[in-house]
Design a protein around this motif. Structure first.
Motif, mmCIF file in Angstrom:
data_model
loop_
_atom_site.group_PDB
_atom_site.id
_atom_site.type_symbol
_atom_site.label_atom_id
_atom_site.label_comp_id
_atom_site.label_asym_id
_atom_site.label_seq_id
_atom_site.Cartn_x
_atom_site.Cartn_y
_atom_site.Cartn_z
ATOM 1 N N LEU A 1168 0.980 -1.147 0.043
ATOM 2 C CA LEU A 1168 -0.106 0.127 -0.104
ATOM 3 C C LEU A 1168 0.956 1.302 -0.015
ATOM 4 C CD1 LEU A 1168 -2.721 -1.254 2.533
ATOM 5 C CD2 LEU A 1168 -3.054 -0.944 0.002
ATOM 6 N N SER A 1169 1.995 1.182 0.653
ATOM 7 C CA SER A 1169 2.898 2.298 0.640
ATOM 8 C C SER A 1169 3.533 2.509 -0.719
ATOM 9 C CB SER A 1169 4.014 2.167 1.791
ATOM 10 O OG SER A 1169 3.616 1.851 3.113
ATOM 11 N N GLY A 1170 3.974 1.514 -1.488
ATOM 12 C CA GLY A 1170 4.348 1.663 -2.708
ATOM 13 C C GLY A 1170 3.109 2.362 -3.579
ATOM 14 N N LEU A 1171 1.956 1.863 -3.447
ATOM 15 C CA LEU A 1171 0.933 2.424 -4.153
ATOM 16 C C LEU A 1171 0.569 3.920 -4.058
ATOM 17 C CD1 LEU A 1171 -1.680 -0.560 -4.173
ATOM 18 C CD2 LEU A 1171 -0.288 -0.100 -5.887
ATOM 19 N N LEU A 1172 0.808 4.405 -2.841
ATOM 20 C CA LEU A 1172 0.733 5.616 -2.471
ATOM 21 C C LEU A 1172 1.810 6.721 -3.367
ATOM 22 C CD1 LEU A 1172 0.047 5.696 1.408
ATOM 23 C CD2 LEU A 1172 -1.495 6.319 -0.269
ATOM 24 N N LEU A 1173 2.917 6.023 -3.696
ATOM 25 C CA LEU A 1173 3.861 6.946 -4.388
ATOM 26 C C LEU A 1173 3.603 6.916 -5.811
ATOM 27 C CD1 LEU A 1173 7.333 5.461 -2.747
ATOM 28 C CD2 LEU A 1173 5.950 7.727 -2.380
ATOM 29 N N GLN A 1174 2.659 6.215 -6.350
ATOM 30 C CA GLN A 1174 2.219 6.283 -7.668
ATOM 31 C C GLN A 1174 1.315 7.489 -8.162
ATOM 32 O OE1 GLN A 1174 0.858 2.740 -9.578
ATOM 33 N NE2 GLN A 1174 2.379 1.437 -8.685
ATOM 34 N N ARG A 1181 -6.631 7.401 -3.187
ATOM 35 C CA ARG A 1181 -7.592 7.062 -2.044
ATOM 36 C C ARG A 1181 -7.932 5.736 -1.768
ATOM 37 N NH1 ARG A 1181 -11.461 11.409 -2.281
ATOM 38 N NH2 ARG A 1181 -10.695 13.033 -3.502
ATOM 39 N N ALA A 1182 -7.839 4.929 -2.839
ATOM 40 C CA ALA A 1182 -8.325 3.232 -2.249
ATOM 41 C C ALA A 1182 -7.093 2.880 -1.374
ATOM 42 C CB ALA A 1182 -8.263 2.484 -3.403
ATOM 43 N N SER A 1183 -5.834 3.491 -1.680
ATOM 44 C CA SER A 1183 -4.642 2.927 -0.702
ATOM 45 C C SER A 1183 -4.812 3.517 0.544
ATOM 46 C CB SER A 1183 -3.528 3.234 -1.392
ATOM 47 O OG SER A 1183 -3.265 2.486 -2.667
ATOM 48 N N VAL A 1184 -5.177 4.864 0.721
ATOM 49 C CA VAL A 1184 -5.264 5.275 2.070
ATOM 50 C C VAL A 1184 -6.571 4.670 2.743
ATOM 51 C CG1 VAL A 1184 -5.867 7.409 3.591
ATOM 52 C CG2 VAL A 1184 -4.258 7.427 1.407
ATOM 53 N N ILE A 1231 -3.146 12.299 1.464
ATOM 54 C CA ILE A 1231 -1.920 12.424 2.435
ATOM 55 C C ILE A 1231 -2.184 13.075 3.851
ATOM 56 C CG2 ILE A 1231 0.315 13.358 2.349
ATOM 57 C CD1 ILE A 1231 -0.511 11.100 0.092
ATOM 58 N N LEU A 1232 -3.199 13.928 3.755
ATOM 59 C CA LEU A 1232 -3.277 14.343 5.255
ATOM 60 C C LEU A 1232 -3.993 13.435 5.909
ATOM 61 C CD1 LEU A 1232 -4.639 18.031 4.223
ATOM 62 C CD2 LEU A 1232 -2.587 17.596 5.208
ATOM 63 N N ARG A 1233 -4.903 12.686 5.302
ATOM 64 C CA ARG A 1233 -5.511 11.691 6.064
ATOM 65 C C ARG A 1233 -4.464 10.424 6.473
ATOM 66 N NH1 ARG A 1233 -8.501 9.491 9.948
ATOM 67 N NH2 ARG A 1233 -9.308 7.367 9.334
ATOM 68 N N LEU A 1234 -3.684 10.300 5.534
ATOM 69 C CA LEU A 1234 -2.332 9.218 6.002
ATOM 70 C C LEU A 1234 -1.487 9.894 7.168
ATOM 71 C CD1 LEU A 1234 -0.445 6.838 5.429
ATOM 72 C CD2 LEU A 1234 0.849 8.503 3.860
ATOM 73 N N PHE A 1336 -15.086 5.682 -3.071
ATOM 74 C CA PHE A 1336 -13.614 5.858 -3.067
ATOM 75 C C PHE A 1336 -13.637 7.348 -2.320
ATOM 76 C CE2 PHE A 1336 -13.729 3.335 -6.628
ATOM 77 C CZ PHE A 1336 -12.498 2.390 -6.337
ATOM 78 N N THR A 1337 -14.757 7.928 -1.507
ATOM 79 C CA THR A 1337 -14.365 8.768 -0.619
ATOM 80 C C THR A 1337 -13.704 8.574 0.497
ATOM 81 O OG1 THR A 1337 -16.592 9.356 -1.172
ATOM 82 C CG2 THR A 1337 -15.957 10.341 0.814
ATOM 83 N N LEU A 1338 -12.984 9.169 0.931
ATOM 84 C CA LEU A 1338 -11.775 9.295 2.127
ATOM 85 C C LEU A 1338 -12.653 8.936 3.337
ATOM 86 C CD1 LEU A 1338 -9.160 11.786 1.460
ATOM 87 C CD2 LEU A 1338 -9.075 9.193 0.951
ATOM 88 N N THR A 1339 -12.345 7.860 4.076
ATOM 89 C CA THR A 1339 -12.991 7.597 5.511
ATOM 90 C C THR A 1339 -12.415 8.417 6.457
ATOM 91 O OG1 THR A 1339 -11.364 5.551 5.729
ATOM 92 C CG2 THR A 1339 -13.701 5.353 4.892
#
Length: 1341
Positions: A1168-1174, A1181-1184, A1231-1234, A1336-1339
């Motif tokens: 998931l961390s690697g997907l965030l960098l794409q 959104r899905a990865s977070v 990213i803020l949610r991360l 894909f709304t952020l939780t």
């Protein structure tokens, strides 16, 4: 005594009366007077005792007195006539006796001055009588010389003496002729000088009074003398006299006679006998071939004296002017042209050049000039001299030289080439270009005439010099464009002189324009001739593979002609004709335009469209009406008709394929125009009356009044098709409608298809600006106008042959229900098929240009709808019934047409237009009926076998259903309940999806997408029924299991056996929704699906580079749904492998986290961390969200593992990369949610400085107001978490204050509430996959 101021002889003066003495003062006044005694002067001149010196002094003094003291001596002599006569006789006697040439000249000077001073006819007659007496009595002819000199001077200086001499002193003229037989050349020169002055005085009027016999004798003697003359002075006087004589026609005939017929009789007879008849003339006419005059003039041409050469050339021209056909042959046989050409190449004298040019122009009128090859001999000399002449300032010389070149080029026999090689043609071309480029319009006009003659086929060298032809055409065009056009305002200027000058300039310009058009027509004809000759079309010295690209080629010349015609000639001629119409100019202009259609057929469609859209239909037809009515200007009429026909046929060939019935229609139109355009010579305002006329029955297929009406309708159609409205729309509409009605009333409904097509087009295009057919106006005018149109259209066996691809036809047919019911489906089908032809052509062009198919398809998918589709969408908005016709096409017609119908409906449903609630509600029942039909017809079959026609339309129906579902607003009344049509659609789609073959991706993909969208967009109070319906469908679950199982890596299967990524993506999304809703409603599951967790984690961790981004999103979304359910769901039976949980027996942590395991948690976290960098939006959104579910799962199952995951070094590296990717990255809501998640789970990877501090500074730079609502909410949660978290390096008091201030600013900007997604609850279509953005709304809770 004789001094400077006294002229008196002391010895004799005493005996003279004082009245003969006087003091003569100068006329101007002042001193310097002379005391003179006339009697003393006379006695001194008569006395032999006075020396010659004193006589000379006296003569000089008298000459001075006559010059300075006007009238003084005259008053003295008028006292006694006898004294003046004696004074004159004394001077004559001294003239005849003196032998000193100086004294003789002085005596002659004083005598002439005295006669002019006296102005007495008596004195003149006395002198003439004395001269005549002397010529008759004197024994020595040599003594005649002073008399002849005096006579020549008197004739030259005394105005009326010549006329007196030729009328009253004929014997004296006989003596003048006789004197020419004397061999002394000085005497002959003097006598010829007298004749020269006699013939030249007063413009030659005196010469007409000379008896004809004497004039003829003078001609004969002149010819004989000039043939043997050796003295330069004699030759000069003879040539001067010859120039005067050749200007008289009767003298020319004498000069050109055979010299053998003109002999001198009794040469031994003494010339002193006074016999005047010394010459006898034979009247017998002899041939002119042996005339000596051409030989004499040729000798003069050979002389080194330029004056003689000029006079000789002028004489030749003067002789030829009288009768070129009679006198040319002797000069040509004497090789005069050869010598004239030689003079051209060796002189720069303007007079000689003009004279030689003029002679040669006259000589070219005789075919003998060319048969003896004088043109071939002299062409090089002519070209060289012409180049030099064009540098001179004399315009007449330049014009004459170009005229000579023109005459030679025009009269040269076709079988004898002037230019056998390229250099010769190039030299002539350069000379003509120089003439055309002259700043003087008259010279340029003559240069264009020469170019016209040069453009003949027989003048082209081998190989043809196409480059030179282009240069010549461009030179004419450039000169053409440099001419200032005179507007009508100039012609209204005041002042007669100014008007006259402007009129002359305008006429010269029109003359140049006319000649230039003639020239342009000539070069077009030359290009046509070269195109028909293979040897001329292609240069034999050019490599075969370079013919099409060679600059020196016929194709290059044709391009040059078209370019010049388009850019210069057309605008200039049209502007000129706006000022004043000229039938000749227009005749050649339309002929030139017609030629272009033959020279470059591939470029003619563009050229024809440009002409037609620029109003050339109207222009040509108006010119025909204005200038050709009443059988006037038949050449212009033929030229206009030829142009209109070629323009029309070119336009028709573009719109109509040249095959089948359309080809026959084109031939039909061609014949109608050919036979009827010439008779259509009336003003455009008279056209409606022609349509209203009763034409009667059509007896001949292409002739007669009815055929003329056909021609008129076709012209209106073709012009209007290009935007040229020849008549107002209302007039056209009513006239054509009336004409159709009158034709049917006459019992003839079978109009030619081409004519009927034109009438239909005119009615459709002009309808908007005319009254509707269903109004009372047309019903009062005609009976049932709609029935009239319907009957006319039905008379054609195939409506497709009448179809014209134009939006107006669509709207016209559907405007009236009667027409729409009968012809609506046909028009829609033809419209879609025609649109497909355009699309295929564009795709073929893209392939030819080397574009990749995938790139082209993606571009087509993303671009705006084409205008033709937009036109159908507009039609749907006006006439909703069109939707049902398109839907019927989608369900019942072949695949290509059905796909086009689907495309139109998709555009209408997805377009950015006002939402219509009834639109989707109209479609759903029809779609439901289609799906029910599929279900019933294939009840005993697996979908994908048999019933090919229905199966082909199934994917299209399902796609349309997806689009309809996505277009329906969630808040609409039809969407708020899951019953009725909605539920039935869901039921039938799920059944169909369960029965489809797994390989039927075209149908499976839209079916699964529709089911997924139904679950995601379904209202919460209806989701239980929806999820229960789907979970109870074991066929659907089996289909999903098959799709998931087929994606497992199997070495024995080829890559083509795997399902498409889009189908797998839809399956993942549908399963994620089923898992979520089954857990919410505890719905019963009839059949579970097996799924391997280790394969999914491996896909995200190891194979993500080879996996589509959308598929990665679907994997993450499915994992999120399972993690939220603690990896336990009745929908999916999750299995794992030793790569995640390790070997058995399982440890405590692995057991708690089973089936993910401790190692699997770390793998998934890293993936998931690697997907965030794409930085893919959906993937981010899905990865977070998935990471949030993973940490929640770990927190519930193993707190230690959760702590380890958030604190591992990889997390620190992830934050470092994100913070160095720019503000737009780390201020993203995800990213803020991360950051918030990591702080929430007490991650040591998050530091206040620099991580959180950089976020704070970035927010302060951008401003809270600039943040989106979702970003502001995520920032509020982050700040709240910062205030409640214990950081390793706690913030300072100042930093804490900054956090508090930012929170207050956020509270003022947006209310603190739970997550409100900025992402609309709509559907995104990516590669045929429908994605509900609400998933894909952020939780943020």
């Amino acid at each position: 005594m004789m001094t400077a101021d006294i002229l008196v002889c002391d010895k004799i003066h005493f005996r003279h009366d004082p009245k003969w003495s006087g003091y003569l003062m100068p006329s101007e006044g002042g001193g310097g007077g002379l005391l003179i005694c006339v009697a003393c002067v006379i006695e001194m001149l008569e006395s032999k005792d006075i020396s010659s010196v004193r006589k000379t002094f006296a003569l000089s003094a008298i000459s001075g007195v006559l010059k300075s003291s006007s009238g003084g001596l005259r008053e003295l002599l008028r006292q006694d006539y006898q004294v003046s006569v004696r004074f004159t006789a004394s001077l004559l006697g001294m003239l005849h006796t003196t032998e000193d040439p100086v004294i003789e000249e002085k005596v002659q000077q004083v005598l002439v001055q005295l006669l002019l001073e006296l102005q007495s006819e008596v004195s003149f007659h006395f002198v003439l009588d004395e001269i005549n007496k002397q010529l008759s009595d004197q024994l020595k002819v040599k003594g005649f010389l002073p008399s002849y000199n005096l006579l020549g001077t008197l004739v030259e200086t005394v105005p009326n003496l010549a006329h007196c001499l030729v009328t009253q002193y004929v014997p004296l003229l006989e003596h003048l002729c006789s004197a020419l037989l004397y061999p002394d050349e000085a005497l002959k020169s003097s006598v010829f000088y007298v004749w020269l002055k006699l013939f030249g005085t007063a413009g030659g009027s005196a010469a007409q009074s000379i008896p004809l016999g004497i004039r003829e004798r003078v001609c004969i003697l002149l010819s004989q003398t000039l043939a043997n003359a050796g003295s330069a002075h004699l030759i000069k006087n003879c040539v001067g006299l010859l120039w005067l004589l050749v200007q008289q026609g009767e003298m020319v005939s004498v000069l050109m006679k055979n010299p053998d017929s003109q002999t001198v009789c009794d040469e031994n007879q003494s010339i002193h006998t006074g016999n005047s008849q010394t010459i006898c003339q034979h009247q017998e006419q002899q041939p002119l071939d042996h005339s000596h005059l051409p030989l004499i003039l040729k000798q003069l041409l050979l002389s080194g004296d330029e004056v003689l050469q000029v006079t000789s050339a002028k004489c030749i021209a003067a002789v030829l002017v009288h009768s070129p056909s009679q006198y040319s042959a002797p000069f040509i046989k004497a090789d005069i042209p050869e010598f004239l050409f030689d003079r051209l190449s060796s002189t720069s004298s303007e007079v000689l050049l003009w004279s030689a040019y003029s002679c040669l122009v006259l000589l070219t009128e005789d075919p003998l000039f060319f048969s003896q090859c004088h043109s071939i001999y002299g062409i090089e000399s002519l070209v060289r001299s012409l180049k030099e002449a064009l540098q001179l300032s004399n315009l007449e010389v330049q014009k004459q030289g170009l005229l000579l070149l023109t005459e030679i080029l025009e009269r040269q026999p076709p079988n004898v080439r002037l230019f056998s090689s390229g250099p010769g043609f190039v030299a002539v071309s350069e000379a003509v270009i120089a003439g055309v480029s002259s700043p003087y319009l008259l010279v340029a006009t003559q240069g264009v005439s020469a170019a016209t003659a040069l453009f003949r086929l027989n003048h082209q060298s081998q190989p043809v010099q196409y480059t030179e032809l282009e240069r010549l055409v461009e030179a004419i065009t450039i000169r053409f464009s440099e001419l200032p056009l005179l507007s009508s305002a100039h012609h209204r200027s005041s002042g007669h002189v100014k008007m006259s000058g402007l009129s002359t300039t305008a006429s010269r310009f029109e003359a140049f324009l006319l000649q230039a058009l003639v020239c342009f027509q000539a070069v077009c004809r030359l290009a046509e001739d070269c195109a028909s000759e293979p040897d001329l079309k292609e240069n034999a010295f050019t490599a075969p593979d370079k013919h099409s690209h060679a600059q020196d080629s016929m194709e290059s010349l044709c391009h040059c002609l078209l370019r010049c015609c388009d850019s210069i000639w057309i605008p200039t001629v049209t502007r000129t004709c706006e000022r004043a119409l000229n039938a000749q100019i227009l005749q050649y202009f339309y002929s030139v335009l017609s030629s272009q259609f033959t020279l470059l057929p591939p470029l003619m469609p563009v050229f024809a469209n440009k002409l037609a859209s620029s109003g050339f239909f109207r222009l040509a037809l108006e010119h025909k009406g204005l200038l050709c009515a009443g059988n006037r200007n038949p050449e212009l009429n033929a030229s206009c008709c030829g142009f209109l026909q070629k323009l029309s046929m070119c336009l028709l060939s573009q719109s109509d394929p040249a095959s089948g019935s359309k080809k026959h229609d084109v031939e039909e139109v061609e014949n109608v125009l050919l036979y009827n355009l010439p008779s259509l010579c009336c003003r455009l305002s008279d056209w409606p009356s022609l349509l209203y006329e009763d034409s009667g029955r059509q007896l001949c297929e292409y002739k007669g009044p009815r055929a003329t009406q056909y021609c008129l309708v076709i012209m209106l159609h073709l012009a209007l098709q290009q935007g040229d409205r020849l008549l107002p729309d209302q007039t056209v509409f009513s006239s054509v409608l009336w004409w159709l009605h009158s034709v049917q009333d006459q019992g003839s409904c079978d109009l030619p298809r081409s004519v009927l097509r034109s009438a239909l087009y005119l009615l459709a295009v002009t309808q908007d600006k005319s009254q509707s057919l269903d109004r009372s106006f047309f019903y009062n005018l005609l009976k049932a106008p709609l029935n009239c149109i319907s009957k006319a259209l039905s008379s054609c066996q195939s409506f497709s042959s009448l179809y014209i691809h134009h939006p107006a036809l669509l709207h016209f047919i559907f405007r009236y229900p009667e027409l729409a019911e009968k012809f609506g489906p046909l028009v829609l089908e033809l419209w879609l098929n025609n649109r497909a032809q355009h699309t295929d052509a564009e795709q073929s062009m893209a392939v030819m240009q080397g574009e990749k198919r995938e790139d082209h398809e993606e571009e087509t998918h993303n671009q705006e709808p084409d205008t033709e589709t937009e036109e159908l969408v507009t039609l749907i908005e006006k006439h909703p019934a069109v939707i049902l016709i398109l839907l019927d096409m989608l369900c019942t017609r072949e695949a290509p047409l059905a796909e086009r119908a689907l495309g139109v409906l998709e555009v209408r449903l997805c377009g950015k237009r006002e939402y219509e609630v009834d639109l989707c509600s109209r479609l759903r029942p029809a779609l439901l009926q289609a799906l029910q039909r599929f279900s019933v017809e294939n009840v005993d079959h697996v979908l994908g076998e048999g019933h090919t026609k229905q199966l082909n339309s199934l994917p299209l129906v399902l796609k349309l259903l997806c689009v309809t579902q996505a277009s329906d607003l969630p808040l609409s009344s039809s969407y708020s309940k899951m019953d009725g049509v909605h539920f039935k659609l869901l039921y039938h789609v799920s059944n169909i999806a369960g029965r489809l073959k797994p390989t039927n991706t075209e149908s499976l993909l839209p079916a699964l997408s529709y089911l997924y969208c139904c679950l995601s967009l379904c209202p919460s109070h209806c989701t239980d029924r929806a999820v229960s319906t789907l979970l109870s469908n074991t066929g659907l679950m089996d289909q999903l299991q098959t799709i998931l199982s087929s994606c497992s890596p199997t070495p024995c299967l080829p890559p083509s056996a795997f399902p498409p990524s889009s189908l797998l993506c839809c399956s993942h999304l549908l399963l994620s929704s089923l898992i979520k809703l089954q857990r919410v409603h505890s719905a019963q599951v009839h059949k579970s699906i097996s799924w391997r967790l280790d394969t999914a984690v491996q896909q995200l961790l190891v194979q993500k580079r080879n996996t589509d981004d959308l598929l990665l999103v679907s994997y993450v979304r499915l994992l999120q749904a399972l993690l939220d359910a603690d990896l336990v769901s009745a929908v999916i039976c999750v299995s794992t492998g030793p790569g995640l949980v390790g070997p058995r027996p399982l440890g405590v942590q692995d057991g708690a986290l089973y089936p993910l395991g401790c190692r699997g948690a770390q793998f998934l976290s890293s993936a998931l961390s690697g997907l965030l960098l794409q930085k893919h939006e959906l993937l981010l959104r899905a990865s977070v969200n998935c990471l949030s579910s993973l940490l929640g799962f770990l927190q519930r199952k193993s707190h230690i593992t959760a702590k380890y995951v958030v604190c591992q070094p990889w997390t620190r590296f992830l934050l470092y990369c994100l913070l160095n990717s720019g503000e737009s990255c780390f201020l993203h809501p995800a990213i803020l949610r991360l950051f918030t998640l990591l702080l929430l789970h007490s991650s040591t990877a998050v530091l206040w400085e620099p991580d959180l501090l950089r976020v704070m500074e970035a927010v302060e730079r951008r401003g809270v107001k600039e943040l989106s609502q979702e970003a502001a909410q995520a920032l509020r949660l982050l700040l709240t978490q910062i205030q409640s978290s214990a950081l390793q390096c706690p913030p300072t008091e100042g930093h804490t204050l900054r956090v508090r201030n930012m929170m207050e600013e956020l509270n003022l900007q947006t209310p603190a509430k739970s997550c409100v997604s900025s992402v609309s609850s709509n559907i995104l279509h990516v590669n045929d996959v429908s994605i509900c953005l609400s998933d894909f709304t952020l939780t943020l809770d």
